[in-house]
Enzyme design. Structure first.
Site, short mmCIF file in Angstrom:
data_model
loop_
_atom_site.label_atom_id
_atom_site.label_comp_id
_atom_site.label_asym_id
_atom_site.label_seq_id
_atom_site.Cartn_x
_atom_site.Cartn_y
_atom_site.Cartn_z
N ASP A 165 22.33 46.91 -78.92
CA ASP A 165 21.24 45.95 -78.65
C ASP A 165 21.59 44.67 -79.38
O ASP A 165 21.37 44.56 -80.57
CB ASP A 165 19.92 46.54 -79.14
CG ASP A 165 18.75 45.60 -78.95
OD1 ASP A 165 18.92 44.58 -78.27
OD2 ASP A 165 17.68 45.88 -79.51
N HIS A 220 17.99 49.46 -83.05
CA HIS A 220 17.43 49.01 -84.33
C HIS A 220 17.62 50.03 -85.44
O HIS A 220 16.90 49.99 -86.44
CB HIS A 220 15.94 48.64 -84.22
CG HIS A 220 15.68 47.48 -83.31
ND1 HIS A 220 14.52 46.75 -83.32
CD2 HIS A 220 16.45 46.92 -82.36
CE1 HIS A 220 14.58 45.80 -82.42
NE2 HIS A 220 15.75 45.89 -81.80
N ASP A 256 19.36 43.62 -71.38
CA ASP A 256 18.90 43.95 -72.74
C ASP A 256 18.02 45.19 -72.71
O ASP A 256 17.08 45.31 -73.48
CB ASP A 256 18.13 42.73 -73.30
CG ASP A 256 17.81 42.87 -74.77
OD1 ASP A 256 18.47 43.69 -75.45
OD2 ASP A 256 16.89 42.17 -75.25
N HIS A 306 21.42 38.70 -75.76
CA HIS A 306 21.31 38.08 -77.09
C HIS A 306 22.40 38.57 -78.03
O HIS A 306 22.82 39.72 -77.96
CB HIS A 306 19.91 38.26 -77.68
CG HIS A 306 19.49 39.67 -77.98
ND1 HIS A 306 19.71 40.27 -79.21
CD2 HIS A 306 18.85 40.59 -77.23
CE1 HIS A 306 19.21 41.50 -79.18
NE2 HIS A 306 18.68 41.73 -78.00
N ASP A 360 22.31 38.33 -81.49
CA ASP A 360 21.91 38.80 -82.82
C ASP A 360 21.56 40.28 -82.81
O ASP A 360 21.32 40.87 -81.74
CB ASP A 360 20.69 38.00 -83.32
CG ASP A 360 19.45 38.20 -82.47
OD1 ASP A 360 19.56 38.17 -81.23
OD2 ASP A 360 18.36 38.42 -83.04
N GLU A 385 16.95 36.67 -80.84
CA GLU A 385 15.97 37.37 -80.01
C GLU A 385 15.14 38.33 -80.85
O GLU A 385 13.95 38.49 -80.64
CB GLU A 385 16.69 38.14 -78.89
CG GLU A 385 15.77 38.73 -77.83
CD GLU A 385 15.27 40.15 -78.13
OE1 GLU A 385 14.39 40.62 -77.41
OE2 GLU A 385 15.75 40.79 -79.10
N GLU A 386 15.80 38.98 -81.80
CA GLU A 386 15.13 40.02 -82.59
C GLU A 386 14.07 39.47 -83.53
O GLU A 386 13.26 40.21 -84.07
CB GLU A 386 16.17 40.81 -83.41
CG GLU A 386 17.22 41.51 -82.58
CD GLU A 386 16.68 42.69 -81.78
OE1 GLU A 386 15.47 42.95 -81.85
OE2 GLU A 386 17.47 43.35 -81.09
ZN LIG Z 1 17.63 43.46 -77.45
#
Ligand SMILES: [Zn+2]
Length: 408
Positions: A142, A381, A199, A80, A82, A176-177
């Site tokens: 990520d 994150h 991921d 992903h 994003d 995705e997030e």
């Molecule tokens: Zn991820």
């Protein structure tokens, strides 16, 4: 050939933060990376390159190099584009450090210090070159580590047609997030028999089990009356909601569970004497226990209704996603080939259940079995996010070998 590190450093500087707003894509800026990836795929000679101008997905294929008459399944890889809404992804200034085990003062002013005291798991990384942040943003490993690794794999396969492999399908997804990664995916265009999301975390990690998940809302109806004359008349919705919570198994809470232990999680509670609403999520890897949790949740509401009279409360329980395990088990060659590839490269496979969901789980239930592979990133994150350079390089080799192993 561009080193995966250089790709990664270029991609993380592009702000692709997604946002919880129900739109597809949730933010226009994700198109900046999507366009770049489509251009780069074209430049390296990938085929069927397509940027979905409406929903911001990038698709591409690498044609089979097998001689005519030899067939192989079409293997997909996804990552992903994003980054998490949790911390800013604007103006990421990636920095290379050799991790000695000593504290890393990210911003240089002592505010954000990456330390083994806080992240003891990073002990395994001593001696490795890491990409870290300057403390003002997340890094975006990520999942730009996954994006860079898939791109590097594609370039390797396209510049080495002597590597035997079947048709390889690539897809880069937005959002995705914020739970929208597969919402508008075009599986016909992706056209893979099965796939891997790239991921995950540390080198060797692979996952094909995730939670069964439901959201559950409790609405409690009280009766407001002046507290001075409330005796035998008032029904306090807030207290009834708290009573409901106490009926749930106290130890089956995210604070006390790990591994394969499921939970009831109270995420929100608000209201007043007249009305209270509580939002829960219910999780369990085991399908039967998951069904039990939903049934018990409703039984607790029945108890409250029995005690205070019908209509005192109601529930709305909805399934969110399911464990991919049952659908992967009949296709274990997908997991086993990846495992073999790891072992061949001297990587120790670490297969563990995910305590959450993945886009791969959604894809699996949409008909494309899709376990998750490692990226070499960690502490995602947040500002302490990092990516291991040697692990990223090894994962590129791993993806190439997985592509190769699925022939015949
Ligand atoms: Zn991820």
């Amino acid at each position: 050939m561009e080193d995966v590190l250089d790709r990664f450093l270029r991609y993380v500087k592009i702000d692709t933060q997604s946002e919880e707003n129900g739109q597809h894509p949730s933010t226009e800026k994700q198109f900046v990376l999507a366009r770049l990836l489509a251009e780069e795929l074209n430049a390296m000679g990938a085929s069927q390159v397509k940027l979905d101008e409406e929903y911001c997905y990038v698709y591409a294929e690498i044609p089979s190099t097998l001689s005519a008459g030899k067939s192989a399944p079409a293997v997909g890889f996804l990552a992903h584009m994003d980054t998490s809404p949790a911390v800013s992804g604007a103006g990421v200034k990636p920095r290379l450090v050799t991790f000695t085990g000593e504290d890393i003062d990210l911003g240089g002013d002592g505010t954000y210090v990456l330390s083994l005291r806080d992240f003891p798991g990073m002990k395994a990384l001593i001696g490795e070159e890491l990409v870290v942040t300057d403390g003002s943003t997340l890094l975006g490993a990520d999942d730009k580590a996954g994006v860079a690794e898939i791109m590097a794999m594609a370039e390797t396969l396209l510049t080495h047609p002597e590597i035997p492999h079947g048709r390889i399908c690539l897809c880069f997804t937005p959002d995705e997030e914020v739970g929208g990664g597969t919402a508008r995916i075009d599986l016909k265009r992706f056209n893979a028999d099965f796939a891997y999301t790239v991921d995950g975390g540390p080198l060797g990690g692979m996952e094909y089990e995730n939670f069964n998940a439901a959201s559950a809302r409790l609405t409690v109806h009280g009766r407001s009356i002046h507290p001075g004359s409330a005796k035998n008349t008032m029904r306090n919705a807030l207290l009834m909601a708290m009573e409901f919570q106490r009926l749930l198994p106290a130890a089956e809470d995210p604070m006390y569970t790990e591994g394969y232990e499921g939970f009831y999680h109270l995420c929100e509670l608000h209201g007043d004497v007249e009305k209270a609403e509580a939002e829960y999520i219910l999780r369990d890897h085991d399908k039967a226990k998951f069904e039990d949790k939903k049934a018990f949740f409703k039984a607790c509401a029945d108890f409250i209704n029995r005690k205070y009279g019908d209509g005192a409360c109601e529930t709305d329980v909805r399934d969110s996603y399911y464990n991919m395990k049952e659908l992967i088990l009949p296709r274990m060659e997908i997991v086993n080939k990846a495992k073999e590839a790891m072992e061949e490269l001297g990587i120790t496979p670490v297969i563990s259940p995910i305590r959450g969901g993945t886009d791969g789980a959604m894809l699996t239930h949409m008909g494309v079995p899709c376990p998750n592979l490692c990226t070499g990133g960690g502490n995602c994150h947040g500002r302490f996010e990092f990516a291991s350079v040697p692990q990223m390089r090894k994962i590129v080799e791993l993806l190439v070998l997985i592509a190769e192993k699925h022939r015949e």
